[in-house]
Structures are given as structure tokens and as C-alpha cells.
Design an enzyme around this catalytic site. Structure first.
Site, short mmCIF file in Angstrom:
data_model
loop_
_atom_site.label_atom_id
_atom_site.label_comp_id
_atom_site.label_asym_id
_atom_site.label_seq_id
_atom_site.Cartn_x
_atom_site.Cartn_y
_atom_site.Cartn_z
N SER A 248 5.19 5.67 -4.57
CA SER A 248 4.52 5.11 -5.75
C SER A 248 3.24 5.86 -6.04
O SER A 248 2.61 6.43 -5.13
CB SER A 248 4.19 3.64 -5.51
OG SER A 248 3.33 3.12 -6.52
N TYR B 109 0.64 -2.62 -0.06
CA TYR B 109 1.66 -1.85 -0.77
C TYR B 109 1.30 -0.37 -0.79
O TYR B 109 2.14 0.50 -0.51
CB TYR B 109 1.80 -2.38 -2.20
CG TYR B 109 2.79 -1.63 -3.05
CD1 TYR B 109 4.16 -1.76 -2.85
CD2 TYR B 109 2.35 -0.80 -4.09
CE1 TYR B 109 5.07 -1.08 -3.65
CE2 TYR B 109 3.25 -0.13 -4.89
CZ TYR B 109 4.61 -0.27 -4.66
OH TYR B 109 5.51 0.41 -5.46
#
Length: 253
Positions: free
Chosen positions: A144, A159
Site C-alpha cells: 500500500s 496497517y
């Protein structure tokens, strides 16, 4: 062997508007047979039926909890007798968390790492030996932009840390598996229009986010799926250990 003689495994591809399902379709359109692993078995089977029907390839959907080794072993055991040998793995299964670090619990931290890191390990560890033995493999991790810029869009510290861990996983594994004909790369999507991000792409929030993207729009699942499929080609054998950004220029570095 051509890709039509091989199977691509895509984890977490059950969601109808997700990157995983779009990737399964794009790989199938390129000639790959496809195996979809998803925690939701009904969604996995639905996706596989859709992929086979639209693309004329073999496809199976199998329920699988990537965080559980026994579940992974069982799912891949089913796959072994149903489709040709695995030539590509897309580690797409993942979960996010916007919880600020000062509020995150140890339980939530472990849950984020269990899916994004341990889950990728469980599946990759099971499939990589066969790829190395056959002398061909393509492994792609779905990281990401949060791993590169340190969150700031949806994901919090847990995350971002987990997705950054996938980048290290990618680079180190690329060094080990390169001599065996297996490439390992990562894709780092930015703002992509999926069910996960859909709620944040409304009204003023959408306007603010898109204002920071040079190409003037949010990403589409096809933007990511096309790149993953490129990295899985037989011809893309001299690209490994790399991270490819798919963010419309929102994070240029």
C-alpha cells in the site's frame, strides 16, 4: 509451457468490487487458470464461476483462512487435484485499520499482522517450493501507499507497519528465489475505488483526496489488476524485488 498450462492463485478475491476479483479476471483474460482463496467460501465460488464463464479458463473458488496453516494446507490440497500447477501467486488478502496508535490494542495489532503478514507467509511458504522446483514462478504482494508515506489516507500505524513489512518480505524473497526462476514484486496502490474505500470517496472528503492526485481521479481496480498481470507474465522475468506504485502520482518519490 505457456500461462494456459499454469494456475494463478489470488487470495482474498471474493469481494465483487475488490482488487482481487478484478485481478482474477485480468489474469484469466491473459490465459491463466485461476484459483480464488477467500475467507467467504460462497464469494470465492461465485467469483470463480464468474471468471470461468467470462474468460473460458478453468477456475475454482475455495474457502480459506490464510491466517490458519491447516486451512491453507486444506485449500491448497483441494487445488492440487483440480487445476494445473501453480505458476503465480497474488497475495491480495488483507485488512486495514484506521485506529490511531495511541488507541490501538495489542489484539487489533496482532489481527492486522496476522492477515497481512502471517497470511502471506502461510500461502507463499506452501507454494514457493513448487515454483522453484519447476523453475518458474511469479509472486506479487499487495502492499500500500501507506507503507511508503506512513499512512495518512485510511490506514493507521498497524496497517502501515504491516504493509511495510510486505515490502521487506518481497525484497528478501526476491533474492532467494531469483536463481530458481521465480520473481517476487510488490504493488503499492494508492486511493482505489473499492468497497473498503467507497465510504471515504463521498462529497467533500472525495474532493480533498482527489485534489492531491495529479491525474485528477481516484484509481480503479483495473489500474491495479493490469499491473499485477504484467508482473505475472513469462516475459517479465528480469523484474524482481521491485515495488510499483499505482497512485496517480499522489506519492511521487
Amino acid at each position: 509451457m505457456s500461462v494456459s498450462d499454469k494456475t494463478a492463485v489470488v487470495t482474498g478475491a471474493g469481494s465483487k468490487r475488490g482488487i482481487g476479483r478484478a485481478t482474477a479476471h485480468t489474469l484469466a483474460a491473459a490465459g491463466w487458470n485461476v484459483a480464488i482463496l477467500d475467507l467467504d467460501e460462497a464469494s470465492a465460488k461465485d467469483a470463480a464461476h464468474e471468471v470461468a464463464d467470462r474468460n473460458g479458463v478453468q477456475a475454482v473458488g475455495i474457502g480459506c483462512d490464510v491466517t490458519d496453516e491447516a486451512s491453507v494446507d486444506a485449500a491448497l490440497g483441494v487445488l492440487a487435484g483440480a487445476l494445473p500447477p501453480v505458476g503465480a501467486l497474488v497475495n491480495n488478502a488483507g485488512i486495514t485499520s484506521p485506529t490511531p496508535f495511541l488507541e490501538v490494542s495489542g489484539e487489533e495489532w496482532d489481527r492486522i499482522f496476522a492477515v497481512n503478514i502471517r497470511g502471506a507467509f502461510n500461502v507463499t511458504r506452501r507454494l514457493a517450493p513448487g515454483m522453484a522446483e519447476r523453475g518458474f514462478g511469479r509472486i506479487v504482494f499487495l502492499s500500500s501507499v501507506s507503507a511508503e508515506r506512513g499512512g495518512g489516507v485510511f490506514g493507521g500505524v498497524a496497517y502501515s507497519a504491516a504493509k511495510a513489512g510486505q515490502l521487506g518480505f518481497t525484497r528478501a524473497l526476491a533474492r532467494e528465489l531469483g536463481p530458481h526462476g521465480v520473481t517476487v514484486n510488490a504493488v503499492a496502490p494508492g486511493l482505489i475505488d473499492t468497497d473498503i474505500t467507497g465510504g471515504a470517496l463521498e462529497g467533500e472528503r472525495r474532493t480533498q483526496l482527489v485534489a492531491g492526485i495529479p491525474v485528477g481521479r481516484n484509481g480503479r481496480v483495473a489500474d491495479v489488476a493490469d499491473l499485477i498481470t504484467f508482473l505475472c507474465r513469462e516475459e517479465t522475468g528480469y523484474v524482481t524485488g521491485a515495488t510499483y506504485d499505482v497512485n496517480g502520482g499522489s506519492h511521487i518519490h
